[in-house]
Design a protein around this motif. Structure first.
Motif, short mmCIF file in Angstrom:
data_model
loop_
_atom_site.label_atom_id
_atom_site.label_comp_id
_atom_site.label_asym_id
_atom_site.label_seq_id
_atom_site.Cartn_x
_atom_site.Cartn_y
_atom_site.Cartn_z
N GLY A 108 10.33 13.25 -68.00
CA GLY A 108 11.27 13.69 -66.96
C GLY A 108 11.34 12.69 -65.82
O GLY A 108 11.08 11.50 -66.01
N LYS A 109 11.68 13.19 -64.65
CA LYS A 109 11.88 12.34 -63.49
C LYS A 109 10.60 11.60 -63.09
O LYS A 109 10.62 10.40 -62.82
CB LYS A 109 12.36 13.20 -62.31
N LYS A 112 9.85 8.78 -65.39
CA LYS A 112 10.79 7.69 -65.20
C LYS A 112 10.45 6.88 -63.94
O LYS A 112 10.48 5.65 -63.95
CB LYS A 112 12.22 8.25 -65.11
N GLN A 113 10.09 7.62 -62.88
CA GLN A 113 9.69 6.95 -61.64
C GLN A 113 8.48 6.06 -61.88
O GLN A 113 8.44 4.90 -61.44
CB GLN A 113 9.31 8.01 -60.57
#
Lengths: 247, 289
Positions: A108-109, A112-113
């Motif tokens: 998820g985010k 990805k970060q």
């Protein structure tokens, strides 16, 4: 501490490693050196359980290494990678989060970060959307180092990371290795270029089917051990000594 | 010659043609998706082998009157296991092992089918007969499509990593062998569905040609899967049209469309850059003059 005890590996009854016992310490960059066919990569693969060993154990803080897989990041030699695979740089780094995610969860985010941050650390932010076939050898190696960063592992193992890469990439990777060391991680690097041994490694394992010597680089990187593992000629060239006539 | 308008009119009129169209679309989607993983894993030959190796299972299912999916799955997995076993326990390389196992299975299936059924049926199994799809066939195909989509959605990242970097997957503890055999099982199910539209002999074309066409046009796996499914659908519909209009066997009709699409994409593909290359060459010649 990562400990290997009486490890023996054979291919079709030809022994490659015999009764290897060695420790790798946390907070150190340890190099594994030895001549071609000495069993350097075999040692790594056997302790990771990628190939079968006849006997022997590999433990990390007294737990079997295979039970703490999430704590290990392994950067393989690049030669087996399919460069035409439809995947971009960012997605390769993202695969480093798969082990922690487990089944049925997609990155998820947060993942990805973390991947973008890792790419920034190896100075490849501008390449995130590139297909991996469009990178130089050094850039590709940095992508796999970025993946190891994302794995947030305690043990990082790299097999010949500096082969066929540019100086800029090599420097960038060495920087990362030093950051990992300062964070107290266990770093193991299979290496074959003897020139930079003293500059890169805190500790050294000299291997030739068995352990020739292991310990602090300053203690074990000497003409006696190198001539025993490699050859007297190489040793005399490296250490710039006149050959001593044998009596 | 039947025009496209006539074909559409026939579609509204005949139920068998609607069933055929639905089946063609579903098979196009599933074979494009699974085929993408087959080609990325360098397993085109394995795909061909498994699709042929299900034949004895199909024959036995006919003889015993059980669901064809069950018979085919058993033999598909058996073949995959046997291929793996021979390659792992001898000096023989995988491609040779594939050749031995699948030809033996295929031969056995051929004899069983000829014993069990009439020659017409064998012909349909080998070359496909999409115009004779029954309601239960269509239901089975729909179930397989659901299985394929569920499998790929839930195991997307596992399929990606085992296809791209298997060693890495093993180091973090993924059961890569399990993934391999799961994919082989799904492949046999797809084979059985595709058998109705293209027949056993040409299943491999439905698996790899649309996927290869998609591969030429994209650098992202997700896009490749969707594109391959889309190309699979277009191929199947166009093939069905040709089969209905010219009374061609549906298998060869569909496969030729697939190959034609591949050719067009191959020539125009950005990865191949044939067209750009030609233009540059012309320029170079001009400059030389």
């Amino acid at each position: 501490m990562l400990s290997i005890k009486n490890l023996t590996v054979a291919y079709d009854d030809t022994p490659v490693l015999t009764d290897v016992a060695v420790n790798f310490n946390a907070g150190k960059i340890t190099g594994i050196i030895g001549p071609n066919g000495a069993g350097k990569s075999t040692l790594i693969k056997a302790m990771l359980g990628l190939i079968k060993s006849k006997h022997g154990t590999a433990t990390y803080n007294d737990q079997p290494l295979t039970a703490v897989r999430q704590q290990i990041a392994y950067v393989e030699q690049r030669k087996d990678i399919d460069l035409t695979f439809p995947i971009n740089v960012l997605d390769v780094v993202l695969t480093g989060t798969y082990g922690h995610l487990g089944l049925f969860k997609s990155p998820g985010k947060a993942e990805k970060q973390a991947s973008l941050a890792a790419l920034a650390q190896v100075s490849l932010s501008d390449f995130a959307k590139r297909q991996i076939g469009n990178l130089s050898g050094g850039q590709l190696q940095r992508v796999f180092v970025a993946r190891a960063i994302v794995q947030a592992a305690e043990i990082i193992i790299l097999d010949e990371p500096f082969v066929g890469i540019d100086l800029q990439s090599e420097t960038a990777i060495v920087q990362i290795l030093k950051q990992w060391r300062d964070a107290g991680k266990t770093i193991i690097v299979v290496h074959h270029d003897l020139n930079k041994v003293t500059r890169y490694f805190d500790e050294l394992v000299i291997l030739n089917h068995g352990i020739v010597a292991a310990g602090a680089t300053t203690d074990v990187y000497n003409p006696t051990n190198i001539s025993q593992a490699f050859s007297t000629d190489l040793s005399s060239v490296l250490f710039d000594q006149p050959e001593v006539p044998q009596s | 010659m039947t025009s496209i308008a006539n074909f559409i009119q026939a579609l509204t009129k005949y139920e068998f043609l609607q069933s055929a169209l639905m089946t063609a679309i579903m098979v196009g989607i599933m074979s494009g998706i699974i085929g993408s993983f087959i080609i990325l894993r360098g397993m085109s030959l394995m795909g061909d082998a498994i699709s042929h190796a299900v034949l004895p299972g199909v024959a036995i299912a006919y003889i015993l009157g059980i669901n064809i999916l069950i018979g085919a799955s058993i033999f598909g997995i058996l073949a995959a296991l046997l291929i793996g076993f021979v390659a792992a326990h001898s000096k023989i390389k995988t491609d040779t092992s594939i050749g031995i196992v699948f030809s033996a299975f295929y031969a056995l299936g051929f004899i069983l089918i000829s014993m069990a059924e009439s020659a017409t049926n064998l012909h349909h199994i080998l070359f496909g007969n999409i115009l004779a799809v029954s309601d239960s066939d269509m239901l089975t195909t729909a179930i397989v499509l659901c299985i394929v989509l569920t499998f790929v959605i839930f195991f997307f990242k596992e399929l990606l990593i085992t296809s791209f970097d298997e060693t890495f997957a093993r180091t973090y503890g993924l059961k890569t062998q399990m993934m391999h055999y799961a994919l082989m099982l799904v492949l046999t199910l797809v084979t059985v569905s595709a058998l109705q539209t293209v027949g056993i002999i040409l299943v491999v074309a439905m698996l790899i040609t649309p996927a290869a066409t998609a591969f030429l046009w994209t650098d992202r796996l997700e896009t490749m899967l969707i594109l391959a499914a889309g190309i699979g659908v277009i191929t199947s519909i166009a093939g069905l049209y040709l089969s209905y209009s010219f009374n061609w066997a549906s298998g060869p009709a569909i496969v030729l469309v697939a190959a034609a699409l591949f050719l067009i994409f191959f020539v125009c593909s950005p990865k191949q850059a044939f067209i750009r290359f030609k233009r540059l060459k012309t320029k170079a010649v001009l400059a030389h003059d």
